[in-house]
Design an enzyme around this catalytic site. Sequence first.
Site, PDB file in Angstrom:
ATOM      1  N   GLY A  70       0.768  -1.188  -0.097  1.00 58.01           N
ATOM      2  CA  GLY A  70       0.078   0.122   0.000  1.00 58.01           C
ATOM      3  C   GLY A  70       0.858   1.182   0.130  1.00 58.01           C
ATOM      4  O   GLY A  70       2.285   1.193   0.548  1.00 58.01           O
ATOM      5  N   GLY A 105       1.499   5.706   4.404  1.00 55.30           N
ATOM      6  CA  GLY A 105       0.659   6.246   5.243  1.00 55.30           C
ATOM      7  C   GLY A 105      -1.033   5.531   4.966  1.00 55.30           C
ATOM      8  O   GLY A 105      -1.877   5.856   5.359  1.00 55.30           O
ATOM      9  N   SER A 106      -0.689   4.207   4.351  1.00 61.84           N
ATOM     10  CA  SER A 106      -1.998   3.344   4.218  1.00 61.84           C
ATOM     11  C   SER A 106      -2.350   2.615   5.113  1.00 61.84           C
ATOM     12  O   SER A 106      -3.370   1.841   5.231  1.00 61.84           O
ATOM     13  CB  SER A 106      -1.902   2.464   2.899  1.00 61.84           C
ATOM     14  OG  SER A 106      -0.778   1.834   3.005  1.00 61.84           O
ATOM     15  N   THR A 163       1.515  -0.718   8.786  1.00 64.91           N
ATOM     16  CA  THR A 163       2.258  -1.153  10.340  1.00 64.91           C
ATOM     17  C   THR A 163       0.763  -1.478  11.239  1.00 64.91           C
ATOM     18  O   THR A 163       0.987  -2.303  11.933  1.00 64.91           O
ATOM     19  CB  THR A 163       3.218  -0.024  10.757  1.00 64.91           C
ATOM     20  OG1 THR A 163       4.251   0.311   9.661  1.00 64.91           O
ATOM     21  CG2 THR A 163       3.552  -0.107  11.953  1.00 64.91           C
ATOM     22  N   TYR A 185      15.483  11.556   0.487  1.00 66.56           N
ATOM     23  CA  TYR A 185      14.413  12.521   0.399  1.00 66.56           C
ATOM     24  C   TYR A 185      15.279  14.024  -0.042  1.00 66.56           C
ATOM     25  O   TYR A 185      14.513  14.925  -0.441  1.00 66.56           O
ATOM     26  CB  TYR A 185      13.608  12.685   1.395  1.00 66.56           C
ATOM     27  CG  TYR A 185      12.373  11.550   1.417  1.00 66.56           C
ATOM     28  CD1 TYR A 185      12.135  10.724   2.417  1.00 66.56           C
ATOM     29  CD2 TYR A 185      11.692  11.727   0.422  1.00 66.56           C
ATOM     30  CE1 TYR A 185      10.977   9.754   2.103  1.00 66.56           C
ATOM     31  CE2 TYR A 185      10.515  10.593   0.222  1.00 66.56           C
ATOM     32  CZ  TYR A 185      10.327   9.720   1.220  1.00 66.56           C
ATOM     33  OH  TYR A 185       9.106   8.759   1.111  1.00 66.56           O
ATOM     34  N   GLU A 216       5.659  -6.666   5.356  1.00 64.29           N
ATOM     35  CA  GLU A 216       5.411  -5.359   5.208  1.00 64.29           C
ATOM     36  C   GLU A 216       6.023  -5.037   3.846  1.00 64.29           C
ATOM     37  O   GLU A 216       7.652  -4.793   3.804  1.00 64.29           O
ATOM     38  CB  GLU A 216       5.601  -4.238   5.985  1.00 64.29           C
ATOM     39  CG  GLU A 216       5.146  -2.932   5.952  1.00 64.29           C
ATOM     40  CD  GLU A 216       5.526  -2.171   7.060  1.00 64.29           C
ATOM     41  OE1 GLU A 216       5.860  -2.422   7.973  1.00 64.29           O
ATOM     42  OE2 GLU A 216       5.062  -0.864   6.839  1.00 64.29           O
ATOM     43  N   ARG A 217       5.475  -4.895   2.604  1.00 64.92           N
ATOM     44  CA  ARG A 217       6.130  -4.651   1.262  1.00 64.92           C
ATOM     45  C   ARG A 217       7.000  -6.001   0.719  1.00 64.92           C
ATOM     46  O   ARG A 217       6.873  -6.891   1.508  1.00 64.92           O
ATOM     47  CB  ARG A 217       6.763  -3.311   1.178  1.00 64.92           C
ATOM     48  CG  ARG A 217       5.554  -2.032   1.317  1.00 64.92           C
ATOM     49  CD  ARG A 217       6.234  -0.941   0.480  1.00 64.92           C
ATOM     50  NE  ARG A 217       5.297   0.200   0.475  1.00 64.92           N
ATOM     51  CZ  ARG A 217       5.611   1.168   1.232  1.00 64.92           C
ATOM     52  NH1 ARG A 217       6.377   1.357   2.007  1.00 64.92           N
ATOM     53  NH2 ARG A 217       4.430   2.350   1.118  1.00 64.92           N
TER      54      ARG A 217
HETATM   55  C1  LIG Z   1      10.080  -1.832  -1.045  1.00 62.30           C
HETATM   56  C2  LIG Z   1      10.264  -0.448  -0.552  1.00 62.30           C
HETATM   57  C3  LIG Z   1       9.782   0.475   0.438  1.00 62.30           C
HETATM   58  C4  LIG Z   1      10.023   1.668   0.260  1.00 62.30           C
HETATM   59  C5  LIG Z   1       9.626   2.723   1.203  1.00 62.30           C
HETATM   60  N1  LIG Z   1      10.219   4.032   0.725  1.00 62.30           N
HETATM   61  C6  LIG Z   1      10.033   5.132   1.592  1.00 62.30           C
HETATM   62  C7  LIG Z   1       8.524   5.655   1.815  1.00 62.30           C
HETATM   63  C8  LIG Z   1       8.444   5.980   3.125  1.00 62.30           C
HETATM   64  O1  LIG Z   1       8.638   7.440   3.271  1.00 62.30           O
HETATM   65  C9  LIG Z   1       9.557   5.345   3.899  1.00 62.30           C
HETATM   66  C10 LIG Z   1       9.065   4.162   4.617  1.00 62.30           C
HETATM   67  O2  LIG Z   1       8.154   3.279   4.132  1.00 62.30           O
HETATM   68  O3  LIG Z   1      10.596   4.729   2.932  1.00 62.30           O
HETATM   69  C11 LIG Z   1      10.833   4.302  -0.549  1.00 62.30           C
HETATM   70  O4  LIG Z   1      11.300   5.334  -0.736  1.00 62.30           O
HETATM   71  N2  LIG Z   1      11.243   3.311  -1.260  1.00 62.30           N
HETATM   72  C12 LIG Z   1      10.620   2.003  -1.009  1.00 62.30           C
HETATM   73  N3  LIG Z   1      10.854   0.618  -1.508  1.00 62.30           N
END
Ligand SMILES: Cc1cc2cn([C@H]3C[C@H](O)[C@@H](CO)O3)c(=O)nc2[nH]1
Length: 223
Positions: free
Chosen positions: A15, A18-19, A22, A57, A91-92
């Site tokens: 998701g 923020g979906s 967790t 970021y 998660e993911r």
């Molecule tokens: C698999 C995967 C997860 C993931 C999370 N993120 C970022 C999004 C959120 O700000 C933070 C935690 O999910 O990390 C990312 O940039 N690339 C990602 N790839």
Amino acid sequence: MSANNVKPFTVFVEGNIGSGKTTFLEHFRQFEDITLLTEPVEMWRDLKGCNLLELMYKDPEKWAMTFQSYVSLTMLDMHRRPASTPVKLMERSLFSARYCFVEHMMRNNTLHPAQFAVLDEWFRFIQHNIPIDADLIVYLKTSPSIVYQRIKKRARSEEQCVPLSYIEELHRLHEDWLINRIHAECPAPVLVLDADLDLSQITDEYKRSEHQILRKAVNVVMS
Ligand SMILES: Cc1cc2cn([C@H]3C[C@H](O)[C@@H](CO)O3)c(=O)nc2[nH]1
């Protein structure tokens, strides 16, 4: 492998930012038959003293490759981690890494084509040589405007500069992958939950998935 040496029933929880992934995973902490693997964000925030999430970021063009390379390594570690329980919730996954985040960074030129090509080659190699499949994907489907408000409220420091347009693009990429099925390799059936619901109402949605996940767990144990 679980106790009786059978591969655990494996669920990817997917998701947008923020979906509520967790929160969804924490709902299942009450069951002892389930291994929970939450996103190792703390590893991304502190790799030998470096906060890769913050670096990415703050300067995506410079750090996206480094960040996504490490994210993929930590996700592969989670895929490979044995579970002694009949069910494993992650998660993911390496799939959302490739089809949502890396895809977005390639399309908006945060990743140079050469960097994207390297990450894509790693993904393809892993996909063809290491079993990282799932038995179910739970997709916490949300509206970008709602999760954008949650991100602001959650106030994770690194995410405060995240624009709504990024959330909208990530939403489209999740929909293309899990609903429109534009990528051939969707590793498992998808259970879509309405994750726009706020905390007071969402337990009923969780219960819908609980039944499907736990029933499968019984099958794994009995098999
Ligand atoms: C698999 C995967 C997860 C993931 C999370 N993120 C970022 C999004 C959120 O700000 C933070 C935690 O999910 O990390 C990312 O940039 N690339 C990602 N790839």
